[in-house]
Design an enzyme around this catalytic site. Sequence first.
Site, mmCIF file in Angstrom:
data_model
loop_
_atom_site.group_PDB
_atom_site.id
_atom_site.type_symbol
_atom_site.label_atom_id
_atom_site.label_comp_id
_atom_site.label_asym_id
_atom_site.label_seq_id
_atom_site.Cartn_x
_atom_site.Cartn_y
_atom_site.Cartn_z
ATOM 1 N N GLU A 261 -37.104 -7.793 37.867
ATOM 2 C CA GLU A 261 -37.865 -7.418 39.069
ATOM 3 C C GLU A 261 -39.229 -8.070 39.005
ATOM 4 O O GLU A 261 -39.908 -7.986 37.971
ATOM 5 C CB GLU A 261 -38.109 -5.905 39.151
ATOM 6 C CG GLU A 261 -37.010 -5.040 39.663
ATOM 7 C CD GLU A 261 -37.487 -3.584 39.785
ATOM 8 O OE1 GLU A 261 -38.592 -3.359 40.324
ATOM 9 O OE2 GLU A 261 -36.746 -2.693 39.328
ATOM 10 N N GLU A 315 -38.411 -1.419 53.005
ATOM 11 C CA GLU A 315 -37.633 -0.182 52.995
ATOM 12 C C GLU A 315 -38.491 0.962 53.535
ATOM 13 O O GLU A 315 -39.369 1.462 52.840
ATOM 14 C CB GLU A 315 -37.142 0.121 51.583
ATOM 15 C CG GLU A 315 -36.268 -0.983 50.993
ATOM 16 C CD GLU A 315 -36.000 -0.772 49.516
ATOM 17 O OE1 GLU A 315 -35.256 0.165 49.160
ATOM 18 O OE2 GLU A 315 -36.555 -1.540 48.715
ATOM 19 N N LYS A 318 -38.935 4.586 51.642
ATOM 20 C CA LYS A 318 -39.306 4.628 50.233
ATOM 21 C C LYS A 318 -40.575 5.453 50.082
ATOM 22 O O LYS A 318 -41.540 5.270 50.820
ATOM 23 C CB LYS A 318 -39.521 3.213 49.710
ATOM 24 C CG LYS A 318 -39.583 3.132 48.196
ATOM 25 C CD LYS A 318 -39.611 1.695 47.729
ATOM 26 C CE LYS A 318 -39.626 1.631 46.208
ATOM 27 N NZ LYS A 318 -39.727 0.248 45.724
ATOM 28 N N GLU A 324 -45.421 0.325 48.873
ATOM 29 C CA GLU A 324 -44.070 0.551 48.350
ATOM 30 C C GLU A 324 -42.999 0.201 49.376
ATOM 31 O O GLU A 324 -41.886 -0.171 49.022
ATOM 32 C CB GLU A 324 -43.911 2.008 47.912
ATOM 33 C CG GLU A 324 -44.718 2.394 46.693
ATOM 34 C CD GLU A 324 -44.241 1.698 45.435
ATOM 35 O OE1 GLU A 324 -43.026 1.421 45.329
ATOM 36 O OE2 GLU A 324 -45.075 1.415 44.564
#
Length: 462
Positions: A261, A315, A318, A324
């Site tokens: 990641e 997203e 999230k 985030e």
Amino acid sequence: MNNISSKTSFILFFFVITLFLHDVTSIGVNYGTLGNNLPPPAQVAQFIKDKTVIDRVKIFDINPDILRAFANTGISLTVTVPNGEIPNLLDLAYARRYVEQNIKPHYPQTKIDVVLVGNEVLHWDTPEVQNKLVPAMKVFYQALGLSGLKGIKVSSAHSLGILLRSNPPSAARFRPGWDVGILAPMLQFLRETKGPFMVNPYPYFGYNKKQEDFLLFRKNKGVYDRFSKKWYMNSFDMLLDAVYMSMVRLKYPDVEIVAAETGWPSQGETYEPQCTVENAASYNGGLMKKYNSGMGTPLMPHRKIETYIFSLFNENTKPGSIAERNFGLFRPDFTPVYDVGVLKAKQAHPTPSLPPPKTGGGGNKGQPKTPAENKKFCMPKVGATDAQLQSNINYVCSQGVDCTPIQVGGSCFKPNTIRSHAAFAMNSYYQREGRKNFNCDFAGTGVVAFSDPSYGTCKFES
């Protein structure tokens, strides 16, 4: 004869060049699904296959819909067994049932290359679960073999919280206790099974305005490691070499390292001025350029580190700050947030492209500057649940942090709420660990703040 030989040489040359070109234009991506507006997995798989150069995808669970969607696409998948399953996997019979139900029905139509047993277990789970991680990996690998799935590797992904220190890379080492107790046995297992050591290097979490160009792959003066006598021109290489040197100290330099990641958000809160489209495009664009160059790091010059960008989509559900929810390369309608070369040439979106390097001044106009570095605190995020925060308290207090102030009669016991106690515990851990941003992540439930939360006799360390 010579003519045949020439034709054969040309065909071989063309074949090699074709493979090379394919290799240098590929990249991995993390496909998160914490959104209520995301397209169906079948559309996602088709989009990745037809419109992008992405050839590897990592997911954070074993979602059967996603596994079915990637069947016969040729795209490699890394899937994740949830942390909560780790104690169960010590039972071989349970592990075999898990494999038979969740992995075998999809393989080999879906190209599952790696199964991760847990995600950032050492960073977030209790010592009890941490100590079961390597045995669970071994049993799961055995279960795969007994089910006839011997081509799948087993590993686990780690935050860089596993490092005691990372700067300079030549002096890096794993945290005492974890190093010989957990990581050495894990690396031995990975060496024996030829599995990768998966780590999550995020220069973003170490953001410092003075080092912005170094963090974002922009032109900079570089950083010199006087012990190894190596120059570093970006933080990503430094973090990977810190992991490598930590492995060298345990005598496992040969195990493959994968950057599981890494990424940069394109939008954030007012207290996150580093989160801009320009910075996200600069970081991920620089990452792509580096990856496609085939160059390794100063201490691993001949290794091409397999890399997964976080993440595929923004997203919207999230938890945590705006940042985030804005790590995505794409919006849910498949339009790029910015273009760093992930789209195939004929599909490339004309704007916005990778911004030019900054040439002084500028900054984030209209947004406040980052407050002084010497006053930072780790606080629970607004959306964090009591269950998540109680888990944070349990973790912090199990790591040797002094939690007596939040116990009955302590200076920070009142107000007697989980959120108040979590704030004190999380901040204490963050301060003790050196105030690195990733030490305040707490699985997305923590945020760095700049206002002193101390009250009455309850004093928060800063």
